[in-house]
Design a protein around this motif. Structure first.
Motif, PDB file in Angstrom:
ATOM      1  N   VAL A   1       7.384  -6.198 -14.962  1.00 18.61           N
ATOM      2  CA  VAL A   1       7.570  -4.819 -14.466  1.00 18.61           C
ATOM      3  C   VAL A   1       6.272  -4.296 -13.871  1.00 18.61           C
ATOM      4  O   VAL A   1       6.253  -3.673 -12.797  1.00 18.61           O
ATOM      5  CB  VAL A   1       8.056  -3.917 -15.617  1.00 18.61           C
ATOM      6  CG1 VAL A   1       8.041  -2.446 -15.181  1.00 18.61           C
ATOM      7  CG2 VAL A   1       9.458  -4.319 -16.053  1.00 18.61           C
ATOM      8  N   ARG A   2       5.151  -4.566 -14.573  1.00 18.24           N
ATOM      9  CA  ARG A   2       3.858  -4.097 -14.040  1.00 18.24           C
ATOM     10  C   ARG A   2       3.522  -4.789 -12.717  1.00 18.24           C
ATOM     11  O   ARG A   2       2.990  -4.170 -11.796  1.00 18.24           O
ATOM     12  CB  ARG A   2       2.758  -4.355 -15.073  1.00 18.24           C
ATOM     13  CG  ARG A   2       2.878  -3.491 -16.322  1.00 18.24           C
ATOM     14  CD  ARG A   2       1.605  -3.533 -17.150  1.00 18.24           C
ATOM     15  NE  ARG A   2       1.339  -4.873 -17.663  1.00 18.24           N
ATOM     16  CZ  ARG A   2       1.806  -5.340 -18.824  1.00 18.24           C
ATOM     17  NH1 ARG A   2       2.569  -4.567 -19.583  1.00 18.24           N
ATOM     18  NH2 ARG A   2       1.518  -6.552 -19.223  1.00 18.24           N
ATOM     19  N   LEU A   3       3.823  -6.091 -12.634  1.00 16.14           N
ATOM     20  CA  LEU A   3       3.566  -6.808 -11.380  1.00 16.14           C
ATOM     21  C   LEU A   3       4.429  -6.272 -10.243  1.00 16.14           C
ATOM     22  O   LEU A   3       3.954  -6.111  -9.105  1.00 16.14           O
ATOM     23  CB  LEU A   3       3.827  -8.306 -11.577  1.00 16.14           C
ATOM     24  CG  LEU A   3       2.803  -9.062 -12.424  1.00 16.14           C
ATOM     25  CD1 LEU A   3       3.267 -10.503 -12.645  1.00 16.14           C
ATOM     26  CD2 LEU A   3       1.434  -9.053 -11.757  1.00 16.14           C
ATOM     27  N   ASP A   4       5.707  -5.986 -10.547  1.00 12.18           N
ATOM     28  CA  ASP A   4       6.583  -5.425  -9.511  1.00 12.18           C
ATOM     29  C   ASP A   4       6.074  -4.072  -9.040  1.00 12.18           C
ATOM     30  O   ASP A   4       6.052  -3.778  -7.838  1.00 12.18           O
ATOM     31  CB  ASP A   4       8.005  -5.286 -10.059  1.00 12.18           C
ATOM     32  CG  ASP A   4       8.692  -6.632 -10.243  1.00 12.18           C
ATOM     33  OD1 ASP A   4       8.201  -7.615  -9.648  1.00 12.18           O
ATOM     34  OD2 ASP A   4       9.693  -6.705 -10.974  1.00 12.18           O
ATOM     35  N   THR A   5       5.633  -3.273 -10.005  1.00 10.96           N
ATOM     36  CA  THR A   5       5.113  -1.950  -9.647  1.00 10.96           C
ATOM     37  C   THR A   5       3.853  -2.064  -8.795  1.00 10.96           C
ATOM     38  O   THR A   5       3.698  -1.373  -7.779  1.00 10.96           O
ATOM     39  CB  THR A   5       4.821  -1.138 -10.919  1.00 10.96           C
ATOM     40  OG1 THR A   5       6.018  -1.050 -11.717  1.00 10.96           O
ATOM     41  CG2 THR A   5       4.334   0.249 -10.571  1.00 10.96           C
ATOM     42  N   GLY A   6       2.948  -2.966  -9.200  1.00 14.09           N
ATOM     43  CA  GLY A   6       1.724  -3.157  -8.429  1.00 14.09           C
ATOM     44  C   GLY A   6       1.995  -3.727  -7.055  1.00 14.09           C
ATOM     45  O   GLY A   6       1.360  -3.315  -6.064  1.00 14.09           O
ATOM     46  N   TYR A   7       2.943  -4.675  -6.975  1.00 15.28           N
ATOM     47  CA  TYR A   7       3.266  -5.245  -5.664  1.00 15.28           C
ATOM     48  C   TYR A   7       3.856  -4.191  -4.746  1.00 15.28           C
ATOM     49  O   TYR A   7       3.520  -4.135  -3.562  1.00 15.28           O
ATOM     50  CB  TYR A   7       4.244  -6.392  -5.825  1.00 15.28           C
ATOM     51  CG  TYR A   7       4.612  -7.060  -4.518  1.00 15.28           C
ATOM     52  CD1 TYR A   7       3.829  -8.075  -3.984  1.00 15.28           C
ATOM     53  CD2 TYR A   7       5.737  -6.645  -3.812  1.00 15.28           C
ATOM     54  CE1 TYR A   7       4.154  -8.665  -2.770  1.00 15.28           C
ATOM     55  CE2 TYR A   7       6.077  -7.232  -2.594  1.00 15.28           C
ATOM     56  CZ  TYR A   7       5.286  -8.248  -2.099  1.00 15.28           C
ATOM     57  OH  TYR A   7       5.610  -8.822  -0.900  1.00 15.28           O
ATOM     58  N   GLU A   8       4.740  -3.362  -5.281  1.00 17.27           N
ATOM     59  CA  GLU A   8       5.354  -2.314  -4.469  1.00 17.27           C
ATOM     60  C   GLU A   8       4.309  -1.305  -4.010  1.00 17.27           C
ATOM     61  O   GLU A   8       4.336  -0.839  -2.864  1.00 17.27           O
ATOM     62  CB  GLU A   8       6.453  -1.613  -5.276  1.00 17.27           C
ATOM     63  CG  GLU A   8       7.202  -0.540  -4.520  1.00 17.27           C
ATOM     64  CD  GLU A   8       7.941  -1.101  -3.306  1.00 17.27           C
ATOM     65  OE1 GLU A   8       8.159  -0.328  -2.351  1.00 17.27           O
ATOM     66  OE2 GLU A   8       8.284  -2.307  -3.309  1.00 17.27           O
ATOM     67  N   ARG A   9       3.344  -0.986  -4.892  1.00 15.46           N
ATOM     68  CA  ARG A   9       2.272  -0.068  -4.511  1.00 15.46           C
ATOM     69  C   ARG A   9       1.406  -0.683  -3.400  1.00 15.46           C
ATOM     70  O   ARG A   9       1.019  -0.005  -2.439  1.00 15.46           O
ATOM     71  CB  ARG A   9       1.427   0.250  -5.741  1.00 15.46           C
ATOM     72  CG  ARG A   9       0.397   1.355  -5.502  1.00 15.46           C
ATOM     73  CD  ARG A   9      -0.473   1.575  -6.734  1.00 15.46           C
ATOM     74  NE  ARG A   9       0.338   1.911  -7.897  1.00 15.46           N
ATOM     75  CZ  ARG A   9       0.415   1.158  -8.983  1.00 15.46           C
ATOM     76  NH1 ARG A   9      -0.253   0.022  -9.052  1.00 15.46           N
ATOM     77  NH2 ARG A   9       1.157   1.533 -10.015  1.00 15.46           N
ATOM     78  N   HIS A  10       1.135  -1.976  -3.556  1.00 19.53           N
ATOM     79  CA  HIS A  10       0.347  -2.679  -2.545  1.00 19.53           C
ATOM     80  C   HIS A  10       1.093  -2.735  -1.207  1.00 19.53           C
ATOM     81  O   HIS A  10       0.499  -2.496  -0.141  1.00 19.53           O
ATOM     82  CB  HIS A  10       0.046  -4.093  -3.046  1.00 19.53           C
ATOM     83  CG  HIS A  10      -0.532  -5.003  -2.015  1.00 19.53           C
ATOM     84  ND1 HIS A  10      -1.828  -4.895  -1.566  1.00 19.53           N
ATOM     85  CD2 HIS A  10       0.021  -6.054  -1.342  1.00 19.53           C
ATOM     86  CE1 HIS A  10      -2.062  -5.828  -0.659  1.00 19.53           C
ATOM     87  NE2 HIS A  10      -0.960  -6.546  -0.508  1.00 19.53           N
ATOM     88  N   ARG A  11       2.388  -3.038  -1.251  1.00 24.49           N
ATOM     89  CA  ARG A  11       3.172  -3.111  -0.027  1.00 24.49           C
ATOM     90  C   ARG A  11       3.238  -1.755   0.659  1.00 24.49           C
ATOM     91  O   ARG A  11       3.101  -1.648   1.896  1.00 24.49           O
ATOM     92  CB  ARG A  11       4.587  -3.589  -0.356  1.00 24.49           C
ATOM     93  CG  ARG A  11       5.452  -3.868   0.869  1.00 24.49           C
ATOM     94  CD  ARG A  11       6.912  -3.954   0.489  1.00 24.49           C
ATOM     95  NE  ARG A  11       7.399  -2.668  -0.017  1.00 24.49           N
ATOM     96  CZ  ARG A  11       7.712  -1.646   0.768  1.00 24.49           C
ATOM     97  NH1 ARG A  11       7.604  -1.733   2.075  1.00 24.49           N
ATOM     98  NH2 ARG A  11       8.142  -0.514   0.232  1.00 24.49           N
ATOM     99  N   ARG A  12       3.417  -0.716  -0.143  1.00 22.59           N
ATOM    100  CA  ARG A  12       3.514   0.630   0.431  1.00 22.59           C
ATOM    101  C   ARG A  12       2.186   1.044   1.071  1.00 22.59           C
ATOM    102  O   ARG A  12       2.167   1.675   2.142  1.00 22.59           O
ATOM    103  CB  ARG A  12       3.919   1.622  -0.665  1.00 22.59           C
ATOM    104  CG  ARG A  12       4.365   2.972  -0.139  1.00 22.59           C
ATOM    105  CD  ARG A  12       5.135   3.744  -1.183  1.00 22.59           C
ATOM    106  NE  ARG A  12       4.439   3.801  -2.455  1.00 22.59           N
ATOM    107  CZ  ARG A  12       4.861   3.218  -3.575  1.00 22.59           C
ATOM    108  NH1 ARG A  12       6.000   2.528  -3.573  1.00 22.59           N
ATOM    109  NH2 ARG A  12       4.174   3.319  -4.699  1.00 22.59           N
ATOM    110  N   PHE A  13       1.079   0.637   0.440  1.00 26.81           N
ATOM    111  CA  PHE A  13      -0.237   0.978   1.006  1.00 26.81           C
ATOM    112  C   PHE A  13      -0.444   0.277   2.354  1.00 26.81           C
ATOM    113  O   PHE A  13      -0.895   0.894   3.327  1.00 26.81           O
ATOM    114  CB  PHE A  13      -1.346   0.569   0.037  1.00 26.81           C
ATOM    115  CG  PHE A  13      -2.723   0.596   0.647  1.00 26.81           C
ATOM    116  CD1 PHE A  13      -3.395   1.794   0.837  1.00 26.81           C
ATOM    117  CD2 PHE A  13      -3.341  -0.584   1.049  1.00 26.81           C
ATOM    118  CE1 PHE A  13      -4.650   1.820   1.425  1.00 26.81           C
ATOM    119  CE2 PHE A  13      -4.601  -0.562   1.624  1.00 26.81           C
ATOM    120  CZ  PHE A  13      -5.257   0.640   1.814  1.00 26.81           C
TER     121      PHE A  13
END
Length: 462
Positions: free
Chosen positions: A242-254
């Motif tokens: 879950v943390r990796l998905d959240t971080g990946y989504e934050r990275h993609r959005r950035f």
């Protein structure tokens, strides 16, 4: 730095088998002294009440002479029995009528000695009720040195420690040892089966974990049938996912927001530079601005890839390759190349996103134009089963660099004009389509081969 060979992971199944076997060994080791103590206590309590002491000694000493007559061998126990029991008496006979007797039969027992044909096994006592120790016994014995015989004897002989120890050893061999063997076999064969069944749920979780990929976010390992002892580990892995998905989504959005924010300043920069008088500096700034614009487009393409699977449809690889050749032929000619388009078939159906595949082929042809040495021929081929090949006649790609060039922002030569995202974008597109991109020796030059999966047989043709 010293590199140590990684240790092989321990098998939980065989660790449990070993520990259970060690525990059983310890229990058996403790059980044997307890059995010996119990045997000593039992022997001490029942030694004087044992009724077969005389018959046992006679049975062990029985044999036959050369003529087949019954005799007693001079054993140590027989000598001890004759020494301690002054009124020793017995009668031994076999089924052939041979008889051996010693001592004076008590008058009360004499009538029974003449009726042995009618007696199989008996205990004779002259007191009412059940006697702990009878006055005499009759028994048939099979395991003697003289074969099967019938013995009528008194009960004055005592149980010896030697015979008690032998009885304990026989008990160990007949009872304890088979039980230990069954326990060992059960441990060896049943425990792995039980462990395998108990960890079946963990195997399903491991199988699910093996399918986790960067393109499959939101995956959670199943907890069904997972042992309670392992549940915290599975929960920890799910929380990490879950943390990796959240971080990946934050990275993609950035990256998406940054690329969008860059497009407007880059467009303004291009417009202003284009209005300047033609000078060498203006040309260099235009090239740099074009690189920046390309980098922005590539970042946006990388972020859009994950949302294009649902737009897959039938397409023609020959048509896509021909379109790229038509678009980039003027650039190739102006850079000093010849360009050839060599499809082996007229049409080659596949399934995917046309814009993405066209962008991938374009990136590879542009890469050939930039790194082909501005000479020779660039050949685009389309072959079965579903392959597009781009061949140049440049210096090629060293074998040790063929995996690295697909890494983001990696450049084969530090002074290359590109940002190092083009080949990574190609690899991402191929992975999205379930295909692969590989670099081979062009002899001379480099050969980039894009291999697509075959379309389903029932898929509509383009």
């Amino acid at each position: 730095m010293i590199l140590r060979k990684p240790r092989r992971p321990r098998s939980l199944k065989w660790s449990l088998v070993l520990r259970i076997a060690v525990l059983q060994g310890i229990l058996i080791t403790l059980l044997i002294p307890l059995l010996l103590v119990a045997l000593v206590m039992f022997g001490a309590a029942n030694m004087n009440d044992y009724e077969g002491g005389t018959a046992d000694v006679i049975k062990d000493a029985l044999s036959r002479d050369a003529g087949g007559k019954l005799i007693l061998k001079p054993t140590r126990e027989l000598a001890e029995l004759r020494k301690t029991e002054k009124n020793l008496w017995y009668v031994v006979r076999d089924k052939q009528g041979n008889m051996l007797r010693e001592g004076t039969i008590p008058p009360a027992m004499a009538p029974f000695a003449n009726q042995l044909d009618n007696i199989s096994d008996a205990r004779f006592s002259w007191t009412m009720g059940k006697a702990d120790r009878p006055a005499g016994i009759v028994a048939w014995e099979d395991d003697t040195g003289a074969g099967t015989v019938q013995i009528l004897a008194g009960t004055d002989g005592k149980l010896s420690w030697t015979r008690m120890a032998l009885a304990g050893w026989d008990f160990f061999l007949v009872v304890i040892l088979p039980v230990v063997g069954v326990m060992a076999l059960a441990t060896l064969f049943v425990t792995p089966w039980v462990v395998r069944g108990a960890l079946r749920g963990l195997g399903a979780a491991a199988s699910e974990a093996g399918q986790i990929d960067i393109d499959k976010r939101g995956v959670q390992l199943p907890l069904k049938d997972v042992p309670t002892e392992v549940t915290p580990l599975v929960n920890a892995v799910n929380d990490a996912l879950v943390r990796l998905d959240t971080g990946y989504e934050r990275h993609r959005r950035f990256l998406t927001d940054a690329a969008h924010e860059l497009r407007t300043p880059v467009a303004i920069l291009n417009t202003r530079v284009a209005s300047l008088p033609p000078t060498p500096e203006r040309a260099r700034v235009l090239r740099d601005a074009a690189r920046l614009s390309t980098l922005t487009d590539q970042l946006l393409d990388l972020q859009r890839l994950g949302r294009q699977v649902e737009r897959f449809g039938p397409l023609d690889l020959v048509e896509i390759a021909r379109s790229v050749v038509v678009d980039l032929a003027p650039m190739a000619f102006s850079s000093g190349y010849e360009m050839a388009f060599e499809p082996m078939v007229e049409t080659l159906p596949a399934t995917g996103d046309r814009a993405s595949i066209e962008r991938a082929v374009t990136s590879l042809v542009q890469n050939a134009i930039e790194h082909g040495g501005n000479r020779g021929r660039i050949t685009i081929g389309v072959t079965r089963p579903a392959v597009i090949e781009i061949l140049d006649e440049g210096e090629g790609v060293p074998v040790g660099e063929r995996e690295k060039i697909f890494q983001p922002f990696y450049r084969l030569r530090p002074h290359d004009h590109g940002a190092g995202l083009g080949l990574n974008l190609v690899q991402e597109i191929m992975q999205l389509h379930g295909g692969r991109i590989e670099v081979l020796d062009g002899r001379p030059g480099a050969l980039f081969r894009m291999s697509f999966p075959l379309p389903p047989k029932d898929a509509p043709t383009h």
